[in-house]
Design an enzyme around this catalytic site. Structure first.
Site, PDB file in Angstrom:
ATOM      1  N   ASP A  51      -3.828  -1.398  -2.088  1.00 52.42           N
ATOM      2  CA  ASP A  51      -4.820  -1.669  -1.311  1.00 52.42           C
ATOM      3  C   ASP A  51      -6.189  -1.108  -1.802  1.00 52.42           C
ATOM      4  OD1 ASP A  51      -4.003   1.058  -0.467  1.00 52.42           O
ATOM      5  OD2 ASP A  51      -4.174   0.773   1.653  1.00 52.42           O
ATOM      6  N   ARG A  94       7.761   6.192  -3.845  1.00 56.99           N
ATOM      7  CA  ARG A  94       8.143   6.869  -2.500  1.00 56.99           C
ATOM      8  C   ARG A  94       7.400   6.133  -1.404  1.00 56.99           C
ATOM      9  NH1 ARG A  94       5.402  11.273  -5.189  1.00 56.99           N
ATOM     10  NH2 ARG A  94       3.165  10.793  -4.815  1.00 56.99           N
ATOM     11  N   SER A 121       0.707  -1.276   0.135  1.00 55.84           N
ATOM     12  CA  SER A 121       0.001  -0.029   0.142  1.00 55.84           C
ATOM     13  C   SER A 121       0.890   1.151  -0.128  1.00 55.84           C
ATOM     14  CB  SER A 121      -0.972   0.058   1.142  1.00 55.84           C
ATOM     15  OG  SER A 121      -1.654  -1.239   1.095  1.00 55.84           O
TER      16      SER A 121
HETATM   17  C1  BGC Z   1      -0.491   5.380   0.306  1.00 54.41           C
HETATM   18  C2  BGC Z   1      -1.349   4.475  -0.818  1.00 54.41           C
HETATM   19  C3  BGC Z   1      -2.314   3.956   0.050  1.00 54.41           C
HETATM   20  C4  BGC Z   1      -2.839   4.617   1.101  1.00 54.41           C
HETATM   21  C5  BGC Z   1      -4.052   3.744   2.106  1.00 54.41           C
HETATM   22  C6  BGC Z   1      -1.028   6.005   1.158  1.00 54.41           C
HETATM   23  O1  BGC Z   1      -0.088   6.823   1.889  1.00 54.41           O
HETATM   24  O2  BGC Z   1       0.443   6.216  -0.562  1.00 54.41           O
HETATM   25  O3  BGC Z   1      -0.661   3.779  -1.630  1.00 54.41           O
HETATM   26  O4  BGC Z   1      -3.397   3.507  -0.615  1.00 54.41           O
HETATM   27  O5  BGC Z   1      -1.930   5.233   1.794  1.00 54.41           O
HETATM   28  O6  BGC Z   1      -3.189   2.747   2.607  1.00 54.41           O
END
Ligand code: BGC
Length: 531
Positions: free
Chosen positions: A264, A226, A211
């Site tokens: 996610d 990142r 995620s």
């Molecule tokens: C991430 C996402 C993720 C979201 C929820 C963010 O900080 O960059 O990729 O979907 O958090 O988990």
């Protein structure tokens, strides 16, 4: 010296720093507390205060002023800017440059909101079936699941959760993936081999929910753009995390094939559509925040060169947490938000997420409290050192404070006395609760702006759509969903009621398994990379 009450006050030093002063004598037992009126005056300030948020520019532009309150007009302005950013993210290709630190080729993201093509083509048919493994590396936990997808919206799931330590979040990348593989091994030993569900030599398809923003050119590959959510794991940014995980899987000789790398939100979109086909958008409001939706390939100009069939649809992982990063032109940031940002491990980044997600809301409230302590308004004469550590005020406390059902606000007494060893009066507790409400409500209304931008870009308003939402904030924060819905009506008028959020199906377990199933079916049909 401004005396706020007898024996107490604050002075401002030449450096601009404020010091709180309190003098107590041997025969005074009572601690001084702010009056009801003082607390009400402060609350009004946070409801309507105007703060210049551009660090080096003093602007007369109304957009540059901000408070915890968001008017409908301001929300509509944000939605317009958001929509333009989404379009830009779909149009402008990313660039590959040489990283000046590691001298490795790395992706230079020119779009604030990267709008990542996921190579998940269309929604599931509902007929997907089979046993799939899923590993979910989120912001707080590592989860391992075995999902038996049964078709027609049905499934069965067995899972185990492991909490990630703060050290693991800052340690070496390959070590983190080794830990994931080790947990998966324990899970397989306990659940699959014990049940004889795996024949010798057989491998199970694995969906890996990771995620964090990853640049993808195919479904089972992804270069980490990142880290977000406070992670600072080394030797991972700019590298293919699927490849790194495969290396760890091989090290533990696991009988699995990493079939799909999934965000996610994408998993949530697919899982929610599997059980409720009206779902067109999925959001996560947890430690981080983000959204995914299904886009027409023809409307993703930046992948035109791939020659993908124009009639296909592909899920887009928006990574909307990055909206307004660096430039800070559109979002109403208070000085507390600026401090959260500047003291984070990624200053300037994830500007939208830092106003919304569970990782930051408690910290914003703590910073307001600390300012009032420094000004001599709160907790004079008490030892407040426990409140002075960054991130000690969990966002779960805001949920608890807002849902305290007692007149005396006993839950809030408990939080402050048990966790921070300070005594509070009813007036102070009412103030804390009202402050939590301002911060929580702003987060929900900003979330409504993000949803509205996708709805309006895709033209979903008239026919309406369902939005699958998941994450601790959405599931546990009292009234979060209602406040999103109220925000949508403020943006769109009565038609805003056509957009309904609901508690989504488990994206990183079920969604990931269904995507692994969809990918397997495409692979069997000879459609590995794209249509
Ligand atoms: C991430 C996402 C993720 C979201 C929820 C963010 O900080 O960059 O990729 O979907 O958090 O988990």
């Amino acid at each position: 010296m401004v005396l706020s009450r007898r024996g107490s006050g604050s002075i401002t030093l030449a450096s601009g720093q404020t010091l709180a002063i309190h003098t107590r004598t041997h025969d005074e037992e009572d601690l001084p507390h702010a009056t009801k009126k003082t607390m009400a005056d402060h609350l009004r300030k946070y409801e309507s205060r105007c703060v210049v948020h551009l660090q080096f520019r003093v602007s007369t532009n109304p957009k540059a002023r901000s408070s915890f309150t968001l008017t409908p007009q301001r929300m509509r302005m944000i939605v317009e800017a958001f929509k333009d950013t989404l379009e830009l993210g779909l149009a402008k290709p990313d660039q590959v440059v040489l990283c000046h630190v590691s001298l490795r080729p790395c992706r230079f993201i020119t779009n604030a909101v990267p709008m990542i093509p996921t190579f998940v083509f269309g929604f599931p048919t509902g007929q997907e079936q089979g046993d799939y493994l899923a590993v979910d590396l989120g912001g707080t936990n590592l989860r391992v699941c075995l999902v038996y997808v049964q078709g027609e919206g049905k499934f069965e799931i067995t899972q185990t959760k492991y909490r990630l330590t703060e050290e693991q979040k800052q340690d070496d990348g390959q070590k983190l993936f080794d830990f994931c593989a080790e947990c998966l091994k324990t899970f397989i030993d306990n659940n699959l081999e014990a049940d004889h569900r795996l024949n010798p030599g057989e491998t199970l398809p694995l969906g890996f929910t990771f995620s964090y923003p990853c640049f993808q050119t195919k479904i089972d590959h992804g270069e980490l753009i990142r880290w977000t959510k406070g992670f600072g794991v080394t030797n991972t940014e700019g590298r293919d995390v699927a490849e790194m995980f495969r290396k760890s899987l091989a090290k533990y000789e696991l009988p699995v094939t990493l079939t799909a790398l999934i965000n996610d939100t994408t998993g949530t979109l697919i899982a929610s559509h599997y059980v409720n086909p009206k779902t067109k958008i999925a959001c996560i409001f947890g430690t981080g925040c983000n959204a995914a939706y299904m886009e027409h390939v023809v409307d993703i100009p930046k992948i035109k060169n791939l020659g993908i069939d124009d009639t296909a649809d592909m899920a887009i992982n928006c990574e909307w947490g990055a909206f307004d990063s660096f430039d800070h032109e559109h979002l109403p940031r208070t000085k507390y938000d600026t401090i959260v940002d500047e003291t984070s491990n990624k200053p300037g980044e994830q500007a939208f997420e830092k106003l919304i997600s569970g990782r930051y809301l408690g910290e914003i409230l703590r910073l307001v409290i600390c300012e009032l302590i420094d000004e001599g308004v709160l907790f004079l004469g008490q030892n407040t050192y426990k409140l002075e550590n960054p991130y000690v005020f969990d966002t779960a406390f805001l949920s608890l404070m807002e849902s305290d059902p007692t007149d005396e606000l006993l839950m809030i007494i408990g939080i402050f006395s048990h966790f921070f060893a300070v005594e509070t009066t009813l007036a102070e507790r009412q103030f804390f609760r009202a402050l939590a409400k301002l911060i929580g409500r702003r987060a929900a209304r900003l979330s409504a702006c993000g949803i509205a931008a996708i709805v309006s870009k895709m033209g979903y308003l008239e026919e309406g759509c369902a939005v699958g939402a998941d994450g601790s904030l959405y599931n546990k924060y009292p009234g979060f969903a209602d406040r999103i819905h109220e925000g949508l009506v403020d943006i769109f008028g009565e038609k805003g009621r056509n957009i309904v959020t609901y508690h989504a199906e488990d994206g990183s377990g079920v969604g990931s398994a269904i995507i692994a199933a969809m990918t397997k079916a495409r692979r069997n049909a000879g459609l590995y990379v794209h249509l």
